[in-house]
Structure formats: structure tokens, C-alpha cells
Design an enzyme around this catalytic site. Structure first.
Site, PDB file in Angstrom:
ATOM      1  N   ARG A  37       0.145 -14.538   0.179  1.00 11.74           N
ATOM      2  CA  ARG A  37      -0.450 -14.594   1.514  1.00 11.74           C
ATOM      3  C   ARG A  37      -1.837 -15.240   1.434  1.00 11.74           C
ATOM      4  NH1 ARG A  37       0.971  -8.463   3.521  1.00 11.74           N
ATOM      5  NH2 ARG A  37       0.821  -8.019   1.291  1.00 11.74           N
TER       6      ARG A  37
ATOM      7  N   CYS B 266      -5.752  -9.591   2.701  1.00 13.48           N
ATOM      8  CA  CYS B 266      -6.733  -8.753   3.410  1.00 13.48           C
ATOM      9  C   CYS B 266      -7.973  -9.484   3.910  1.00 13.48           C
ATOM     10  CB  CYS B 266      -7.158  -7.594   2.523  1.00 13.48           C
ATOM     11  SG  CYS B 266      -5.840  -6.408   2.281  1.00 13.48           S
TER      12      CYS B 266
ATOM     13  N   VAL C  51       0.837  -1.209   0.000  1.00 14.08           N
ATOM     14  CA  VAL C  51       0.000   0.000   0.000  1.00 14.08           C
ATOM     15  C   VAL C  51       0.873   1.261   0.000  1.00 14.08           C
ATOM     16  CG1 VAL C  51      -1.606   1.332   1.445  1.00 14.08           C
ATOM     17  CG2 VAL C  51      -1.985  -1.114   1.083  1.00 14.08           C
TER      18      VAL C  51
ATOM     19  N   ASP D  89      10.810   3.384   5.483  1.00 17.26           N
ATOM     20  CA  ASP D  89      10.643   1.993   5.926  1.00 17.26           C
ATOM     21  C   ASP D  89      11.815   1.627   6.841  1.00 17.26           C
ATOM     22  OD1 ASP D  89       8.674  -0.365   4.522  1.00 17.26           O
ATOM     23  OD2 ASP D  89      10.311  -1.051   5.827  1.00 17.26           O
TER      24      ASP D  89
ATOM     25  N   GLU E  99      -4.879  -5.690  -5.028  1.00 22.89           N
ATOM     26  CA  GLU E  99      -3.626  -6.117  -5.635  1.00 22.89           C
ATOM     27  C   GLU E  99      -3.923  -6.623  -7.041  1.00 22.89           C
ATOM     28  OE1 GLU E  99      -1.241  -8.635  -3.110  1.00 22.89           O
ATOM     29  OE2 GLU E  99      -1.543  -7.301  -1.412  1.00 22.89           O
TER      30      GLU E  99
ATOM     31  N   LYS F  14      14.577  -2.847   1.323  1.00 20.25           N
ATOM     32  CA  LYS F  14      13.428  -2.335   0.568  1.00 20.25           C
ATOM     33  C   LYS F  14      13.689  -0.903   0.104  1.00 20.25           C
ATOM     34  CE  LYS F  14       9.367  -4.571   1.803  1.00 20.25           C
ATOM     35  NZ  LYS F  14       8.195  -4.787   2.634  1.00 20.25           N
TER      36      LYS F  14
END
Ligand SMILES: NC(=O)c1ccc[n+]([C@@H]2O[C@H](COP(=O)([O-])OP(=O)(O)OC[C@H]3O[C@@H](n4cnc5c(N)ncnc54)[C@H](O)[C@@H]3O)[C@@H](O)[C@H]2O)c1
Length: 432
Positions: free
Chosen positions: A325, A258, A11, A30, A153, A35
Site C-alpha cells: 500500500r 498508515c 492489526v 471477519d 509492519e 481469510k
């Protein structure tokens, strides 16, 4: 406007890139140095259509950069967006530790009047805890708001540039004004509500979509008993304008980063409010039993799985993403291996993620391309409808032996697959 986005995961990166594309000065922050390095050099560490191009374009303008320094990101920011993860804990509650850690870390560097926005999905009441956390370290005046994220996504860039709505959950007029201004270039409907309503709207939206999936799976179960075809039922029922033909996915249940967690978190919230029984707890339970249920049926079709060569097509949780996930492959592959099947997985983007999860000792093999995944397969298991699979001519690769074609999302035409000589089974579909 100067903006800091905390958490450059899925996100966060999309949000930061889109805000920068409107000419804002954006810093993506972050705690993961690798990353930050990767994003700084224009590399997106996951697959999302259009994101690498957008990132390259905004990096070129100099409007976006990435850092691990809270001081650098926060001290000049007018708007600070918290977009860190909120996984669910074993009891189903939302793990707010990343959100609260971000709140603690940003507080010493806040400039007066900054608006702190919680974009992470959090339960109602969280802004009070976030405010308390920030105030432990500072007396600087700031505003709080909740702006939940509704992107999907696979189409995240498109969804963020052209959202159905922007929900601003805030009371302070200055926060509302600044967030309206920030989102004005989107030309989307802006809905201003309280923070608690904004947070509840996010959970409600995902729980509703998960309910549609669970509902149609329950109807599919009944279709199997009744000799009805679920796709015919959807066609007939969906004409009703109150219902619609869209968003019906009979299959192995919902997955992804999610829905499973948001439904669990809403169920937990309902239970803490003594709203028992509630539909949300049941949703998770029914969803978790889908793989077992569907495979019991398919086993009747396939017979013994032992030593069968199974080509598993689609390892991510849905097409056009490498996110695994709560992907169906994570349940299905161990089940097949346990039955003694020889499993070869193929995915256009998610193979390396799945290889890391299963490790070399698991017995799971991977194919480099679709055709090699199909070599000698007794069973073709189409788990996820990547476009590459939907447009492939399975007639071309049909072998001179009995081959089963299992369609986990009812995305193929049974007549066409059967005409190639495969034994087809989908989810509650008529065989003839
Ligand atoms: N992924 C989606 O499709 C989606 C859609 C809508 C809403 N959401 C919600 O958005 C939030 C973020 O989800 P995501 O998928 O982007 O998560 P993610 O796990 O991909 O990314 C989270 C990022 O936050 C970073 N982080 C953790 N703690 C930090 C800290 N203290 N300071 C700075 N960075 C920190 C992590 O290193 C990671 O890069 C979650 O609440 C999720 O429920 C996700």
C-alpha cells in the site's frame, strides 16, 4: 477474559494472537470467509516476521479461533475490539463505513457491561457516532473506549508484545479497569486519557514521523543546491539530544498503509475545524512530489531511460513486509515504463502482490532471485532496504559496461559501491 476482535487484517490478527497468548479466550471475526479459513488452518495471508509461529502456538492452545459469525464472537465477549480498516476518502476524510458497519452488526449480540474498543485509527468524535450506531439496535448497557494501535509492519509482533506504551482512551472506570487488566501482561506504561486524546495521539504520532521524513527531504533538496551531503548533515545535527540521529530517512517520501492516509485525515480534520493553513496539508503535497523530484536528478546522472534495463529492488513499502500500500514501486515502475525502460522487479516477499496490481500487459518483468534481477542491468535501483540487498556483494555481479546504482534510501556506502565500478547516486550525497 473473553475477547472478540472484529477485522482480522493486519492489526486484528496480531492483536488477537497476542491477547490469546496471555491466556484469554479470543475469537477473531471477519466478513472475509477465505481469510477466516486461512487463519483457522494456521496460515497468515500476508508476510509478517514471527506471526505464523505465534499463530500456530496459540491455535494449539485452543485459546484462539476465527469465525464469520457475529453472534458466535460477540454474545459472550467481555471486550470487543474493532480493528477494521479506515481508508481515507477522496476528500481526505476517514472512511468510517467499516467501523460503523461493525458497530451495527455487533449490537444485537452485546452482553450487558461489554466494553467496545475502537482500535482502528479514527478521528476525534468517532466514539459518539459509534455509540449512536450501536444504540439503534440495542438497549443493552455497554462501555466504549479507544485504544489506538501503534505497531509497525515488519516488527508488528515484537511491537505488540513490547509496546512503548498502551493508550487507553476511556472515561468509564469499569472500562479502564478491564482494559488495564487485559494489557497488564505487557508490562508497558499505560496512559489513560479521554477517547478524543487517545485518537488525536495516534494521528499526532504518525503526522510527526511523516513530518521528520518530509523535513529531511526538504533539507536534502537544499543540500543538493549547497553541495552538502545529507548524511553528514544528519550526523552533525543528530548529536543534539533534542533532535537525535534516529528516524531520518531521506528518500522518495513516506508510504505504507498508515502515514499517507493518517496525514490526509488529520489535514482534513484541521480544515473542518478551520485551522487553515496547516502543516498537514502541505506534508501530503510535498510527499507526493518526491518521486518526480528525485527522478529529475537521477535522469541527469543516467541520461535517457529508453531501452535501459532497470532492476528495481524492493517492491513493498518497506523491508520485512509484503504490504504494497502506497509503496514507492507503485509510482516508480509506471514512470520508468513510460520512459521506455525495460523493468525487472524483484522483492523477497511482495512480488505476487505487485504482479496482481500491474497485470500481464504492463511490460513489467519479475525475477525469481536477486542475481537474476541484476542480469544485464544498466541501472540497479535499490528502492527498499531488504536485509538481503544490504548484505549482498554487488562487486560479484558487476558487468563490463557502465552500470548505475541508484540508492533511494541512502542505505549503501557510496565509496564501496563506486569501488566496484558502479556510478552511484543516492539522495543528496557527495560523489567523492
Ligand atoms: N496496518 C498497520 O500497520 C496499522 C498500524 C496501526 C494502526 N492501523 C489501523 O488499524 C486499522 C486496521 O488496519 P489494517 O491494516 O489491519 O486493515 P486491513 O485492511 O488489513 O484489515 C481490515 C480487516 O477488516 C475486515 N472487515 C471489514 N469490514 C468488516 C466488518 N464489518 N466486520 C468484520 N470484519 C470486517 C476486512 O475483511 C479485513 O480483513 C486501520 O484503522 C488502520 O489505520 C494499522
Amino acid at each position: 477474559m473473553k475477547i472478540a476482535v472484529i477485522g482480522t487484517g493486519f492489526v486484528g490478527v496480531v492483536t488477537a494472537a497476542v491477547y490469546a497468548s496471555f491466556g484469554n479466550e479470543v475469537v477473531g471475526l471477519d466478513i472475509d470467509q477465505s481469510k477466516v479459513d486461512s487463519l483457522s488452518s494456521g496460515k497468515v495471508p500476508f508476510h509478517e516476521p514471527g506471526l505464523a509461529e505465534l499463530l500456530a502456538a496459540v491455535l494449539e492452545t485452543g485459546k484462539l479461533h476465527f469465525t464469520t459469525s457475529y453472534q458466535e464472537a460477540i454474545s459472550t465477549a467481555d471486550v470487543i475490539v474493532i480493528a477494521v480498516g479506515t481508508p481515507s476518502k477522496p476528500d481526505g476524510s476517514a472512511d468510517l463505513s467499516y467501523v460503523l458497519a461493525a458497530a451495527r452488526s455487533l449490537s444485537p449480540f452485546l452482553q450487558t457491561g461489554a466494553v467496545v474498543v475502537v482500535k482502528s485509527t479514527v478521528p476525534p468524535g468517532t466514539l459518539i457516532t459509534v455509540a449512536e450506531e450501536i444504540r439503534k439496535e440495542t438497549t443493552t448497557q455497554f462501555e466504549l473506549a479507544s485504544v489506538p494501535e501503534f505497531l509497525k509492519e515488519g516488527t508488528a509482533v515484537e511491537d505488540t508484545l513490547h509496546p512503548d506504551r498502551v493508550v487507553i482512551g476511556a472515561d468509564a472506570p469499569e472500562a479502564i479497569k478491564r482494559l488495564r487488566e487485559l494489557h497488564a501482561p505487557l508490562q508497558a506504561p499505560v496512559i489513560v486519557v479521554s477517547a478524543n486524546s487517545a485518537q488525536m495521539s495516534k494521528y499526532a504520532a504518525n503526522a510527526y514521523l511523516a513530518t521528520r521524513i518530509t523535513f529531511i527531504n526538504q533539507i536534502a533538496n537544499l543540500c543538493e543546491h549547497a553541495g552538502a551531503d545529507i548524511q553528514e548533515v544528519i550526523a552533525a545535527m543528530g548529536v543534539d539530544k533534542r533532535i537525535g540521529k534516529h528516524y531520518w530517512y531521506p528518500g522518495l517520501g513516506y508510504g505504507g498503509s498508515c502515514f499517507p492516509k493518517d496525514v490526509r485525515e488529520l489535514a482534513h480534520f484541521a480544515e473542518t475545524q478551520h485551522e487553515v493553513p496547516n502543516i498537514f496539508s502541505l506534508l501530503s503535497e510535498l510527499n507526493e512530489s518526491r518521486v518526480e523530484h528525485v527522478f529529475a536528478h537521477w535522469t541527469e546522472t543516467v541520461g535517457a531511460w529508453s531501452d535501459k534495463k532497470v532492476a528495481v529492488l524492493g517492491l513493498s513499502f518497506k523491508p520485512n513486509t509484503d504490504d504494497t500500500r502506497d509503496a514507492p514501486s507503485l509510482q516508480v515502475i509506471p514512470w520508468l515504463l513510460k520512459q521506455g525502460a525495460q523493468v525487472t522487479g524483484y522483492d523477497p516477499k511482495a512480488t505476487s502482490q505487485i504482479a496482481k496490481i500491474f497485470g500481464e500487459q504492463s511490460g513489467l518483468q519479475f525475477a525469481e532471485n536477486l542475481e537474476s534481477a541484476l542480469e544485464q542491468a544498466d541501472v540497479i535501483l535499490a528502492l527498499i532496504e531488504w536485509p538481503e540487498f544490504l548484505t549482498f556483494d554487488f562487486g560479484k555481479t558487476k558487468l563490463e559496461k557502465t552500470q548505475y546504482f541508484l540508492d533511494a534510501r541512502n542505505q549503501f556506502d557510496p565509496k564501496q559501491i563506486t569501488s566496484h565500478g558502479y556510478v552511484y547516486a543516492g539522495i543528496a550525497r557527495r560523489q567523492s
